[in-house]
Design a protein around this motif. Sequence first.
Motif, short mmCIF file in Angstrom:
data_model
loop_
_atom_site.label_atom_id
_atom_site.label_comp_id
_atom_site.label_asym_id
_atom_site.label_seq_id
_atom_site.Cartn_x
_atom_site.Cartn_y
_atom_site.Cartn_z
N PRO B 386 0.81 -1.23 0.00
CA PRO B 386 0.00 0.00 0.00
C PRO B 386 0.84 1.28 0.00
N MET B 387 2.09 1.20 0.38
CA MET B 387 2.94 2.40 0.40
C MET B 387 3.21 2.91 -1.02
N ALA B 388 3.00 2.03 -2.02
CA ALA B 388 3.19 2.45 -3.41
C ALA B 388 2.24 3.58 -3.78
N ASN B 389 1.10 3.59 -3.13
CA ASN B 389 0.11 4.65 -3.38
C ASN B 389 0.65 6.03 -3.01
N ASN B 390 1.65 6.06 -2.16
CA ASN B 390 2.32 7.30 -1.75
C ASN B 390 3.67 7.46 -2.46
N GLY B 391 3.87 6.66 -3.52
CA GLY B 391 5.09 6.81 -4.31
C GLY B 391 6.28 6.01 -3.81
N VAL B 392 6.04 5.09 -2.85
CA VAL B 392 7.15 4.34 -2.26
C VAL B 392 7.13 2.90 -2.77
N ALA B 393 8.05 2.59 -3.66
CA ALA B 393 8.17 1.23 -4.18
C ALA B 393 8.92 0.37 -3.17
N PHE B 394 8.78 -0.93 -3.30
CA PHE B 394 9.55 -1.82 -2.44
C PHE B 394 10.85 -2.17 -3.14
N GLY B 395 11.95 -2.11 -2.39
CA GLY B 395 13.26 -2.35 -2.99
C GLY B 395 13.79 -3.74 -2.72
N ASP B 396 14.78 -3.85 -1.86
CA ASP B 396 15.43 -5.14 -1.64
C ASP B 396 15.74 -5.32 -0.16
N ASN B 397 16.52 -6.35 0.13
CA ASN B 397 16.82 -6.69 1.52
C ASN B 397 18.18 -6.12 1.95
N GLY B 398 18.60 -5.01 1.33
CA GLY B 398 19.94 -4.46 1.59
C GLY B 398 19.96 -3.17 2.38
N ALA B 399 18.99 -2.98 3.26
CA ALA B 399 18.93 -1.72 4.02
C ALA B 399 19.95 -1.69 5.16
N SER B 400 20.41 -0.50 5.50
CA SER B 400 21.24 -0.32 6.70
C SER B 400 20.42 0.29 7.83
N GLY B 401 19.36 1.00 7.45
CA GLY B 401 18.56 1.70 8.46
C GLY B 401 18.97 3.14 8.65
N GLY B 402 20.21 3.46 8.37
CA GLY B 402 20.65 4.87 8.40
C GLY B 402 21.09 5.34 9.76
N SER B 403 22.17 6.13 9.80
CA SER B 403 22.64 6.84 11.00
C SER B 403 22.66 5.90 12.22
N GLU B 404 22.08 6.34 13.33
CA GLU B 404 22.13 5.54 14.54
C GLU B 404 21.55 4.14 14.32
N VAL B 405 20.46 4.07 13.58
CA VAL B 405 19.76 2.79 13.38
C VAL B 405 20.65 1.79 12.65
N SER B 406 21.66 2.29 11.93
CA SER B 406 22.54 1.37 11.21
C SER B 406 23.37 0.51 12.17
N MET B 407 23.39 0.88 13.46
CA MET B 407 24.10 0.04 14.45
C MET B 407 23.22 -1.10 14.96
#
Lengths: 475, 475
Positions: B386-407
């Motif tokens: 459903p997030m595609a309706n807001n322009g957000v496609a689903f990518g892959d399993n390679g996320a880091s989470g970013g910044s602090e969350v990357s830990m």
Amino acid sequence: MKHYRMSLLASLLAANLFGCQVQSGSSHNAPQATPAPVALLQQQALASDLGYSLVESLTVEVGPRLAGSDKDLVAVEWAESKLKELGFDRVYKEAVQVPAWDRGEAKASIVAPFPQPLVITALGGSVGTPEAGIQAGIVRFDSLAALQAASEAEVAGKIVFIDQKTERHITGKGYGKSVGGRSQGAVEAAKKGAVALVIRSIGTDHDRMPHTGMMHYQDDISRIPAAAMSAPDADLVDAMLARDPHVVLSLKMSPSSQGFATSYNVIAEVTGSSKPEEIVLLGAHLDSWDQGTGAIDDGAGVAIVTAAAKLIQDLPQKPARTVRVVLFAAEEIGLLGGKAYIQAHKQELAKHYMAAESDFGAGKIYRMDVNVAATALDEVKALAAPMANNGVAFGDNGASGGSEVSMLPAQGVPVASLRQDGTDYFDYHHTPNDTLDKIDAAALAQNIAAYAQFAYLMADSRLQLRPILSQDVQE
Amino acid sequence: MKHYRMSLLASLLAANLFGCQVQSGSSHNAPQATPAPVALLQQQALASDLGYSLVESLTVEVGPRLAGSDKDLVAVEWAESKLKELGFDRVYKEAVQVPAWDRGEAKASIVAPFPQPLVITALGGSVGTPEAGIQAGIVRFDSLAALQAASEAEVAGKIVFIDQKTERHITGKGYGKSVGGRSQGAVEAAKKGAVALVIRSIGTDHDRMPHTGMMHYQDDISRIPAAAMSAPDADLVDAMLARDPHVVLSLKMSPSSQGFATSYNVIAEVTGSSKPEEIVLLGAHLDSWDQGTGAIDDGAGVAIVTAAAKLIQDLPQKPARTVRVVLFAAEEIGLLGGKAYIQAHKQELAKHYMAAESDFGAGKIYRMDVNVAATALDEVKALAAPMANNGVAFGDNGASGGSEVSMLPAQGVPVASLRQDGTDYFDYHHTPNDTLDKIDAAALAQNIAAYAQFAYLMADSRLQLRPILSQDVQE
């Protein structure tokens, strides 16, 4: 492929298949054929990197060159040496007395309601604050006119904040609408008892760097410090004023007057072949503000008029009149080089056939306006027709000539304004962002082609451009 | 018209005609219907100005908030008070010890071959120069790697200039390629006997303002001053080097360490309806660099995750898990708030169902990647549809989470990266230009919609996301 076609074109031009000399004594609306050199000048200008290399050299080897500073004299030496190197028939300079001023430091912060540092700079010529600084509440006005309409009670003891946004426009006309706050704001604020002036930068960008520029005092009005803040800083002050009318600023500024110094108008000439005493003047100004490296203001103009004249210098057959390049001193601080030029050349102004100045960056020229005798307008339009091939349409008889040259119509001198696309000029003008990377080399070359064509056509024209009607001047 | 259609949509949503609850125990690839709140959250996010008003308030009422400074504590107070005002179920803060550092002044000029002032700023954590400054010749390198490959003889006694341009890219990947010169350059230069480091700013703009950012020292290597110059300044130095390899710089910098200070992670929670002990973490960081007002970095992130969680707080039926907003302390100076969070919540990390951080400005989100158990990937993809309706496609399993969350993946916590358009992010990042006007309110709202949908879906999901494979992490 492109190169091959250019060579072919050059051969055709050399064989003079495209043009012939202007018919002698043409005084009606008969179509005029394009003189061969006019097409050749365009071709050569667009193929040359001389203009770009000049502004590159000026910004790298000299950089900021505030009138009256040590670097101003470095710029004069640079100019004299470059013009000689380029082989102009005559190169000389003429002294101009200029006041010297140093920017010093400028710090400001919002003290209340929400303490934050601000990014400001002194307006040119401003006095400093006392060493301990000034702290006062601010009173905001939409414009200089709104300040003028205010009561003393509103303003006395306050820091006046003129918060006028500058409209973006291809002609740069937004600047003229807002610049009064910068130039006259301190006098108007001081008349009503203000302790300082701060303005929203007279510019169209959203960068956190303030625009400087000249401001004026009046002998009988007390001199208060005057500074500009960047657009994001002005937005910040507005956001606080929306929450609380009692916004308090602290200002510390240490600019200083440094007495007087000698600067120079630097002049180069291509001697006319048959009427050398008659002058087609191409102007630009050599001085710059001190925050950037003076690339668009006015390294570009210096490069444009110099490279254009050099193309004429190198023609096998020179045009009738002398083409004179004048790199004026001290434009930024009050057209001082232009005023000195008029004084020094008073006896010769009657022999100035035409003048134009390049002082609006390196955006493409799209139109040329003139200020000539009304009876000559149609003929000048016909004469300028070949410039359309370089994207320059003919406009109207409402030119000012720009900067220093705008003082010449009052002396009876016909002028032209080669109108440039100035859409982004006031993003960079008078800021640290006035650097070489803001110049597009192709657009600069198009300017050089236009000035070379204009100068050649005027220097070889048989039209009678005088008397001009100075009341025709409209900008 | 648009408003009418929105109202109609709201009515339909209220009547629950569009969606139904996720099928219980779904563990295969069966299509999942959209839960009604997911569409509603999008609609509400796009219609609300809460996010913009939060970042406006933070930038106006607090402004720059360098970790360990007085303003950092003002920001903590601001955050605690805002989160309480918004009515979250729980608001609290957790202390983090942080080193304090003050930027001081930084001046530089080219002494030879062509004297010119430069615009520089200290890198974060740099030591100062001696009071008299440093004057030395420069030695230029294309990259950190080129410096590492150089001999001591080339570098000893010199000011090292790392002159690597940062590539513009939607993902911001150019930053990762060039930032090593900023973070490690001083150590590598000092190893070979350099007296200082200057770098071309790690940024994609052409504005004459330098980018700051953290740099590091190493205990056994001498600490040399480190600064960045703006892109036009780096161009200027290059132009001089092209003429003369002996370019001499003068540097004066007065940054100073100010010991240690206490900062805080500020936390707000929407308590889960049935599994309150399980956490969906939405992170952003509250601290900022000191040159701008911290609008895109990371006022935007603070606004995005706070406004997203507020929409969930206001739902009539809360999702199963707790949604926890963590506004981390001291991200800029080494993820210190994130490290403190992991220490403080060590026992609870096994209950962190999912985490994501917003720390890349307010550019639109176009894709979501995750790092979850490979066996869950298809189901997560279906859940996120459903997030595609807001322009957000689903990518892959390679996320880091970013910044602090990357830990957190190293702690076994599944994470997501909601990828934003960062094309212009590094034009402003860590400069004085990081101000409110750089945020597009519509794009900010789209981010809030995406985080709200993501948080809801994850907080109400019945999928098993663990164990993650930390070797899957690729950025």
